[in-house]
Design a protein around this motif. Sequence first.
Motif, mmCIF file in Angstrom:
data_model
loop_
_atom_site.group_PDB
_atom_site.id
_atom_site.type_symbol
_atom_site.label_atom_id
_atom_site.label_comp_id
_atom_site.label_asym_id
_atom_site.label_seq_id
_atom_site.Cartn_x
_atom_site.Cartn_y
_atom_site.Cartn_z
ATOM 1 N N VAL A 1 0.877 -1.175 0.000
ATOM 2 C CA VAL A 1 0.000 0.000 0.000
ATOM 3 C C VAL A 1 0.910 1.219 0.000
ATOM 4 C CG1 VAL A 1 -1.781 1.295 1.218
ATOM 5 C CG2 VAL A 1 -1.830 -1.214 1.240
ATOM 6 N N GLY A 2 0.864 1.985 -1.081
ATOM 7 C CA GLY A 2 1.789 3.105 -1.197
ATOM 8 C C GLY A 2 3.219 2.597 -1.258
ATOM 9 N N SER A 3 4.049 3.031 -0.332
ATOM 10 C CA SER A 3 5.450 2.606 -0.297
ATOM 11 C C SER A 3 5.719 1.547 0.763
ATOM 12 C CB SER A 3 6.357 3.824 -0.047
ATOM 13 O OG SER A 3 6.024 4.438 1.197
ATOM 14 N N SER A 4 4.681 1.061 1.447
ATOM 15 C CA SER A 4 4.844 0.080 2.516
ATOM 16 C C SER A 4 4.380 -1.296 2.053
ATOM 17 C CB SER A 4 4.052 0.492 3.761
ATOM 18 O OG SER A 4 4.488 1.742 4.247
ATOM 19 N N SER A 5 5.169 -2.326 2.381
ATOM 20 C CA SER A 5 4.853 -3.683 1.939
ATOM 21 C C SER A 5 4.857 -4.654 3.103
ATOM 22 C CB SER A 5 5.862 -4.158 0.889
ATOM 23 O OG SER A 5 5.788 -3.392 -0.283
ATOM 24 N N ASN A 6 4.104 -5.734 2.937
ATOM 25 C CA ASN A 6 4.111 -6.831 3.896
ATOM 26 C C ASN A 6 4.160 -8.156 3.137
ATOM 27 O OD1 ASN A 6 3.931 -8.009 6.564
ATOM 28 N ND2 ASN A 6 1.856 -8.632 6.028
ATOM 29 N N PRO A 7 5.380 -8.695 2.915
ATOM 30 C CA PRO A 7 5.483 -10.015 2.293
ATOM 31 C C PRO A 7 5.057 -11.087 3.294
ATOM 32 C CG PRO A 7 7.645 -9.206 2.901
ATOM 33 C CD PRO A 7 6.679 -8.100 3.210
ATOM 34 N N THR A 8 4.335 -12.107 2.811
ATOM 35 C CA THR A 8 3.837 -13.153 3.699
ATOM 36 C C THR A 8 4.177 -14.518 3.139
ATOM 37 O OG1 THR A 8 1.672 -13.118 2.594
ATOM 38 C CG2 THR A 8 1.948 -11.702 4.521
ATOM 39 N N PRO A 9 4.276 -15.530 3.996
ATOM 40 C CA PRO A 9 4.620 -16.870 3.515
ATOM 41 C C PRO A 9 3.537 -17.418 2.602
ATOM 42 C CG PRO A 9 4.013 -16.916 5.838
ATOM 43 C CD PRO A 9 4.120 -15.480 5.459
ATOM 44 N N ALA A 10 3.949 -18.265 1.676
ATOM 45 C CA ALA A 10 3.020 -18.814 0.698
ATOM 46 C C ALA A 10 2.135 -19.910 1.264
ATOM 47 C CB ALA A 10 3.786 -19.352 -0.507
ATOM 48 N N CYS A 11 2.358 -20.302 2.510
ATOM 49 C CA CYS A 11 1.502 -21.322 3.101
ATOM 50 C C CYS A 11 1.362 -21.098 4.601
ATOM 51 C CB CYS A 11 2.055 -22.713 2.846
ATOM 52 S SG CYS A 11 0.972 -23.999 3.500
ATOM 53 N N PRO A 12 0.281 -20.441 5.047
ATOM 54 C CA PRO A 12 0.082 -20.187 6.473
ATOM 55 C C PRO A 12 -0.717 -21.283 7.167
ATOM 56 C CG PRO A 12 -1.557 -19.011 5.242
ATOM 57 C CD PRO A 12 -0.724 -19.755 4.231
ATOM 58 N N TYR A 13 -0.840 -22.449 6.534
ATOM 59 C CA TYR A 13 -1.599 -23.555 7.118
ATOM 60 C C TYR A 13 -1.159 -23.765 8.569
ATOM 61 C CZ TYR A 13 -3.276 -28.321 7.844
ATOM 62 O OH TYR A 13 -3.897 -29.439 8.337
ATOM 63 N N PRO A 14 -2.070 -24.020 9.547
ATOM 64 C CA PRO A 14 -3.465 -24.381 9.346
ATOM 65 C C PRO A 14 -4.455 -23.225 9.480
ATOM 66 C CG PRO A 14 -2.868 -24.852 11.590
ATOM 67 C CD PRO A 14 -1.643 -24.246 10.940
ATOM 68 N N THR A 15 -4.016 -21.991 9.565
ATOM 69 C CA THR A 15 -4.963 -20.913 9.846
ATOM 70 C C THR A 15 -5.708 -20.445 8.595
ATOM 71 O OG1 THR A 15 -3.261 -19.226 9.541
ATOM 72 C CG2 THR A 15 -3.552 -20.122 11.766
ATOM 73 N N TYR A 16 -5.003 -20.135 7.526
ATOM 74 C CA TYR A 16 -5.566 -19.612 6.286
ATOM 75 C C TYR A 16 -6.201 -18.235 6.458
ATOM 76 C CZ TYR A 16 -4.828 -24.352 4.740
ATOM 77 O OH TYR A 16 -4.251 -25.553 4.443
ATOM 78 N N TYR A 17 -6.330 -17.767 7.701
ATOM 79 C CA TYR A 17 -6.800 -16.408 7.973
ATOM 80 C C TYR A 17 -5.847 -15.768 8.967
ATOM 81 C CZ TYR A 17 -9.142 -12.536 10.262
ATOM 82 O OH TYR A 17 -9.411 -11.305 10.795
ATOM 83 N N THR A 18 -5.373 -14.556 8.642
ATOM 84 C CA THR A 18 -4.465 -13.837 9.530
ATOM 85 C C THR A 18 -4.850 -12.367 9.573
ATOM 86 O OG1 THR A 18 -2.661 -15.315 8.858
ATOM 87 C CG2 THR A 18 -2.056 -13.329 10.086
ATOM 88 N N PHE A 19 -4.984 -11.832 10.791
ATOM 89 C CA PHE A 19 -5.125 -10.393 10.976
ATOM 90 C C PHE A 19 -3.761 -9.864 11.381
ATOM 91 C CE2 PHE A 19 -6.577 -6.959 14.151
ATOM 92 C CZ PHE A 19 -6.339 -5.953 13.230
ATOM 93 N N PHE A 20 -3.123 -9.115 10.491
ATOM 94 C CA PHE A 20 -1.795 -8.569 10.753
ATOM 95 C C PHE A 20 -1.945 -7.280 11.557
ATOM 96 C CE2 PHE A 20 -1.023 -11.336 7.137
ATOM 97 C CZ PHE A 20 0.165 -11.954 7.495
ATOM 98 N N SER A 21 -2.253 -7.423 12.830
ATOM 99 C CA SER A 21 -2.514 -6.261 13.684
ATOM 100 C C SER A 21 -1.281 -5.396 13.886
ATOM 101 C CB SER A 21 -3.065 -6.718 15.036
ATOM 102 O OG SER A 21 -2.148 -7.588 15.684
#
Length: 199
Positions: free
Chosen positions: A56-76
Amino acid sequence: MLKVARLYQVALAMFLTIGVFIFTQNANAQTYCTPSYWGHSCTTGPYINWITNVTVGSSSNPTPACPYPTYYTFFSGVNFSMLSGTPTAISIGTVFSDPTWPATYNGGGGMKMWIDINRDGNFNDVPAASGGELFMAGPSSASPATYNATITIPTSVTPGTLRMRIMTEYYQYAYGPCSSTMGETEDYNITILPPLADA
């Protein structure tokens, strides 16, 4: 020369971006639905569409390609910021666990992105261009895929914190923000800053 008010707002934007001062509203107090997942894990099947990066704009958040077993993450702990009334570039990267899938199943899956503009704890599925909260949507015919858009938060939106949701799907993209999905869902806070004063 910039007016004093504009200088103040530019300084405020810088402070919020680096986390020195955060002007928040009630987005965190809302209770948002948690999408369910059906399908396979990272090791038991290929039918998954992952989120790999959010910018978003100039800020990034790379994330792993497999967050199993959650599949949902709130990056608070990740806080993006946007100036209301100012176009902001957004980029979302995805990858299929089976890279041959998009070419073999009717164009593959897709991605959607919502922002809870009215802070009611829900993401409506009406396109933002029609006054809704769906800001990005599209199918994917490649893996990896990158979705790019430039969005503008209306100046009528009260400055503070909004919730953003990104969801991928393996088969198609006609799904809602609380659907059961064969993909991944990521939530983020976005700090909306007041518009810059005219020069």
